[in-house]
Design an enzyme around this catalytic site. Structure first.
Site, PDB file in Angstrom:
ATOM      1  N   GLU A  93     -10.453  -1.364   6.593  1.00  0.00           N
ATOM      2  CA  GLU A  93     -10.746   0.031   6.296  1.00  0.00           C
ATOM      3  C   GLU A  93      -9.732   0.616   5.318  1.00  0.00           C
ATOM      4  OE1 GLU A  93     -11.002   2.262   9.897  1.00  0.00           O
ATOM      5  OE2 GLU A  93     -12.267   0.762  10.875  1.00  0.00           O
ATOM      6  N   CYS A 106      -4.865   5.415   1.916  1.00  0.00           N
ATOM      7  CA  CYS A 106      -4.306   4.708   3.066  1.00  0.00           C
ATOM      8  C   CYS A 106      -4.943   3.328   3.119  1.00  0.00           C
ATOM      9  CB  CYS A 106      -4.592   5.491   4.349  1.00  0.00           C
ATOM     10  SG  CYS A 106      -3.945   4.705   5.840  1.00  0.00           S
ATOM     11  N   CYS A 113      -4.809  -6.024  14.473  1.00  0.00           N
ATOM     12  CA  CYS A 113      -3.378  -5.790  14.686  1.00  0.00           C
ATOM     13  C   CYS A 113      -2.949  -6.426  16.004  1.00  0.00           C
ATOM     14  CB  CYS A 113      -3.105  -4.289  14.713  1.00  0.00           C
ATOM     15  SG  CYS A 113      -1.357  -3.856  14.841  1.00  0.00           S
ATOM     16  N   CYS A 117      -0.716  -0.907  20.386  1.00  0.00           N
ATOM     17  CA  CYS A 117      -0.380   0.469  20.758  1.00  0.00           C
ATOM     18  C   CYS A 117      -1.574   1.095  21.478  1.00  0.00           C
ATOM     19  CB  CYS A 117      -0.020   1.277  19.514  1.00  0.00           C
ATOM     20  SG  CYS A 117       1.447   0.649  18.653  1.00  0.00           S
ATOM     21  N   CYS A 120      -4.264   3.542  19.767  1.00  0.00           N
ATOM     22  CA  CYS A 120      -4.758   3.170  18.442  1.00  0.00           C
ATOM     23  C   CYS A 120      -5.983   2.271  18.552  1.00  0.00           C
ATOM     24  CB  CYS A 120      -3.645   2.442  17.680  1.00  0.00           C
ATOM     25  SG  CYS A 120      -4.109   1.903  16.028  1.00  0.00           S
ATOM     26  N   CYS A 333      -7.938   5.006  11.796  1.00  0.00           N
ATOM     27  CA  CYS A 333      -8.072   3.582  11.471  1.00  0.00           C
ATOM     28  C   CYS A 333      -8.628   2.761  12.626  1.00  0.00           C
ATOM     29  CB  CYS A 333      -6.710   3.021  11.070  1.00  0.00           C
ATOM     30  SG  CYS A 333      -6.107   3.724   9.546  1.00  0.00           S
TER      31      CYS A 333
END
Length: 353
Positions: A93, A106, A113, A117, A120, A333
């Site tokens: 993205e 961005c 990932c 977290c 997120c 995101c």
């Protein structure tokens, strides 16, 4: 013969390959500028290069392209969110944001990932791989081409942890700032990290001039470890020691990102502890209303974020509330990629039945 991704190569690396193939050194600069200045990604259209060399380039090199899988445009603030398809079928993205001073982008640095977290969406669809320098660059090139605007600022804060893809990210930054190509000052670049301490020290030594943004989100080790697993490896004390080294080594102010989460890190005591932690540092605090993610139960009232900013101000800490952009298109995101990955799995499952 496996072809080399030319967009990920520096000018010097292209020179070595071409000279080894019997070409003049200056040809490398011509090719480099076709790619990074003229943004031409078809060797046949590089018209000041001989037909013979164009043919050789096609034999040796490939150009890592992206394609727009989905594009969402905000009716509130002109934010545009792109879901880009990669050559291997994965997705990343990119978000284009409009400000008074120009346009900022961005970009993502990984497919998924590893950091996990809790608030997120980036990690929900799973980590697949890191992006090549070319795949980070092409998010900028394709977005500028599609939107018709020139990007004046870049934020490495999309899907992925930039410092977990350190070598490729540093190479991307050097390509971005190469005087023979984009020639962008890295003072217009911000890199956001959850706090991979050894790489902060490495980055400090490079003195690139970029802005380092550190996702802190709590001033308490127990609470931070709950919402940010990286804290179990690099706790707050180790992280702030690295941040102070970065400030001393580079002379650059650090931004601490703090997602204010109701009932988690938003109390007056949390503000006092954060102020005590950061007092005396050359830093700025950027307060963020946490994004709504359907798989998570975290939320923030914007009034609560504003109140938290006032508490920090009373403690002498400079803090601002980040402007919320693209709220009507889920500009946070990871959400588009999550949906695309889920759709792919469903389609594959249906085909197998």
């Amino acid at each position: 013969m496996e072809k080399t991704d030319i967009l990920s190569l520096s000018l010097e690396e292209i020179e070595k390959v071409l000279v080894a193939n019997g070409e003049k050194k200056f040809r490398a600069k011509q090719v480099f500028q076709w790619l990074h200045v003229k943004r031409v990604f078809d060797f046949d259209k590089m018209t000041d290069i001989s037909v013979q060399l164009r043919g050789r380039l096609k034999e040796i090199f490939c150009i890592n392209g992206l394609f727009v899988q989905k594009k969402l445009e905000s009716h509130m603030d002109n934010t545009v969110k792109y879901l880009y398809g990669l050559s291997d079928g994965n997705f990343v993205e990119t978000v284009l944001m409009e400000y008074n001073y120009g346009h900022s982008i961005c970009v993502s640095t990984q497919v998924g990932c590893k950091m996990g977290c809790r608030f997120c969406a980036s990690a929900i669809a799973g980590y697949v791989r890191s992006l090549e320098p070319s795949e980070i660059l092409m998010q900028i090139y394709e977005t500028e081409k599609n939107s018709g605007v020139k990007v004046s600022g870049i934020v490495l804060m999309g899907i992925g942890e930039p410092l977990d893809n350190y070598d490729n990210v540093v190479k991307f930054l050097k390509l971005l700032s190469d005087k023979n190509g984009n020639n962008m000052s890295l003072r217009h670049v911000s890199l956001s990290t959850c706090g991979i301490v050894p790489r902060i020290y490495d980055l400090a030594e490079l003195r690139l001039g970029l802005t380092l943004s550190v996702s802190l989100h709590s001033a308490d080790n127990i609470r931070r470890s709950e919402i940010m697993p990286v804290n179990r490896t690099y706790n707050i004390e180790k992280l702030l020691e690295a941040c102070r080294y970065y400030i001393d080594r580079t002379g650059r102010r650090i931004t601490f990102e703090y997602a204010v989460i109701d009932g988690v890190n938003s109390s007056e005591a949390d503000a006092d502890k954060l102020a005590s932690l950061l007092r005396g540092m050359n830093c700025h605090v950027n307060l963020i209303p946490v994004n709504k993610v359907k798989e998570r139960n975290y939320h923030t009232a914007r009034s609560g974020v504003v109140e938290f900013a006032k508490l920090l101000d009373k403690c002498g800490i400079n803090a601002t509330v980040r402007r919320t952009l693209g709220s009507d298109i889920e500009a946070a995101c990871g959400q588009l990629r999550r949906d695309a990955a889920e759709q792919n799995r469903n389609e594959k499952g249906g085909a197998d039945r």
